[in-house]
Design a protein around this motif. Structure first.
Motif, mmCIF file in Angstrom:
data_model
loop_
_atom_site.group_PDB
_atom_site.id
_atom_site.type_symbol
_atom_site.label_atom_id
_atom_site.label_comp_id
_atom_site.label_asym_id
_atom_site.label_seq_id
_atom_site.Cartn_x
_atom_site.Cartn_y
_atom_site.Cartn_z
ATOM 1 N N ARG A 154 1.002 -1.154 -0.116
ATOM 2 C CA ARG A 154 -0.023 -0.060 0.063
ATOM 3 C C ARG A 154 1.003 1.515 -0.019
ATOM 4 O O ARG A 154 0.607 2.219 -0.625
ATOM 5 N N ASN A 155 2.049 1.180 0.711
ATOM 6 C CA ASN A 155 2.891 2.492 1.063
ATOM 7 C C ASN A 155 3.720 2.603 -0.387
ATOM 8 O O ASN A 155 4.030 3.628 -0.510
ATOM 9 N N SER A 156 3.758 1.626 -1.118
ATOM 10 C CA SER A 156 4.502 1.695 -2.401
ATOM 11 C C SER A 156 3.816 2.357 -3.828
ATOM 12 O O SER A 156 4.510 2.712 -4.664
ATOM 13 N N ILE A 157 2.544 2.513 -3.563
ATOM 14 C CA ILE A 157 1.829 3.044 -4.623
ATOM 15 C C ILE A 157 1.012 4.311 -4.303
ATOM 16 O O ILE A 157 0.314 4.333 -3.326
ATOM 17 N N ASP A 158 1.335 5.302 -5.206
ATOM 18 C CA ASP A 158 0.782 6.652 -4.688
ATOM 19 C C ASP A 158 -0.404 6.999 -5.150
ATOM 20 O O ASP A 158 -1.230 7.525 -4.592
ATOM 21 N N GLU A 159 -0.700 6.541 -6.446
ATOM 22 C CA GLU A 159 -2.547 6.557 -7.108
ATOM 23 C C GLU A 159 -3.432 5.946 -6.052
ATOM 24 O O GLU A 159 -3.333 4.651 -5.931
ATOM 25 N N GLU A 160 -4.299 6.551 -5.466
ATOM 26 C CA GLU A 160 -5.170 6.085 -4.404
ATOM 27 C C GLU A 160 -6.290 5.266 -5.140
ATOM 28 O O GLU A 160 -6.204 4.047 -4.376
ATOM 29 N N LYS A 206 -5.771 3.129 -7.707
ATOM 30 C CA LYS A 206 -4.916 1.845 -7.954
ATOM 31 C C LYS A 206 -4.205 1.257 -6.777
ATOM 32 O O LYS A 206 -4.397 -0.130 -6.830
ATOM 33 N N ARG A 207 -3.757 1.941 -5.618
ATOM 34 C CA ARG A 207 -3.443 1.237 -4.418
ATOM 35 C C ARG A 207 -4.494 0.681 -3.813
ATOM 36 O O ARG A 207 -4.403 -0.516 -3.658
ATOM 37 N N SER A 216 -4.415 -3.482 -3.465
ATOM 38 C CA SER A 216 -4.228 -3.925 -2.056
ATOM 39 C C SER A 216 -5.678 -4.790 -1.847
ATOM 40 O O SER A 216 -5.407 -5.771 -1.250
#
Length: 218
Positions: A128-134, A136-137, A141
């Motif tokens: 979760r912390n490695s993906i910036d776009e909400e 997509k994250r 996840s």
């Protein structure tokens, strides 16, 4: 009062099981002796963990179906609290192992698979912390979470039963229900399952509300 009765119930059950677990009599079993009291604390941690991870699965599925941000937030916060309970289960188990098996970590198959299962959820949080776009994250996840849960169940509940293990109920060893888990212990253990699960759920709701308020302020 009608909104807080379950919180009072959870707190009351935990206090009751803590006091009764330390003071009431227990069966005298070879090797275990008084350490059997840890059953009231060790096993309920796993029960609460499974409850919270089940909640996270429910909201991950809901997010994939409806795409609501609140469902993604509920999923991750239930995992956050579930991970804490998993670590408490691991620590209480290691302390118990020290007094019964002679060392905190004996690389027993149950210990190893449990550690791997917990790492699955640490990987979820790292993902979760490695993906910036909400969006997509949240979507990635949710998919990961749905696959992680059955893998965790297999690692903790299935695979240890197929191998030699020192742990009760695994590798041919009888579980506590098979011998000397008497009515005195059941009167403490079962309320502990309910009480700690309620406390875990309570903590999760608090974290969810805090995160929701933080998001509104952004």
């Amino acid at each position: 009062m009608h909104k807080t009765w379950w919180k009072i119930l959870g707190a009351g059950l935990v206090i009751y099981t803590a006091i009764a677990g330390l003071l009431l009599g227990v069966p005298r079993l070879a090797i275990l002796n008084e350490t059997i009291r840890n059953l009231y604390f060790h096993v309920p941690m796993w029960f609460a963990m499974l409850t919270l991870f089940s909640i996270s699965i429910f909201y991950s599925v809901k997010y994939l179906l409806y795409g609501k941000e609140s469902d993604d937030l509920r999923a991750v916060e239930s995992v956050n609290v579930g991970v804490v309970f998993s670590l408490l289960g691991l620590v209480t188990g290691a302390v118990w192992a020290k007094f019964t098996w002679g060392q905190f970590w004996s690389f027993d198959v149950k210990q190893n698979f449990t550690a791997i299962a917990i790492l699955l959820y640490f990987a979820y949080l790292i993902l979760r912390n490695s993906i910036d776009e909400e969006q997509k994250r949240a979507k990635i996840s949710a998919i990961y979470n749905i696959f992680a849960f059955p893998m965790m169940v297999v690692l903790i509940m299935v695979l240890p039963r197929l191998s030699d293990s020192l742990h009760p109920g695994n590798g041919g060893n009888p579980g506590f229900n098979s011998y000397d888990l008497d009515d005195r212990m059941r009167a403490v253990l079962y309320p502990a399952f309910i009480g700690w699960s309620i406390i875990g759920y309570w903590i999760y709701t608090i974290r969810f509300r805090i995160r929701s308020l933080e998001n509104k302020q952004l």
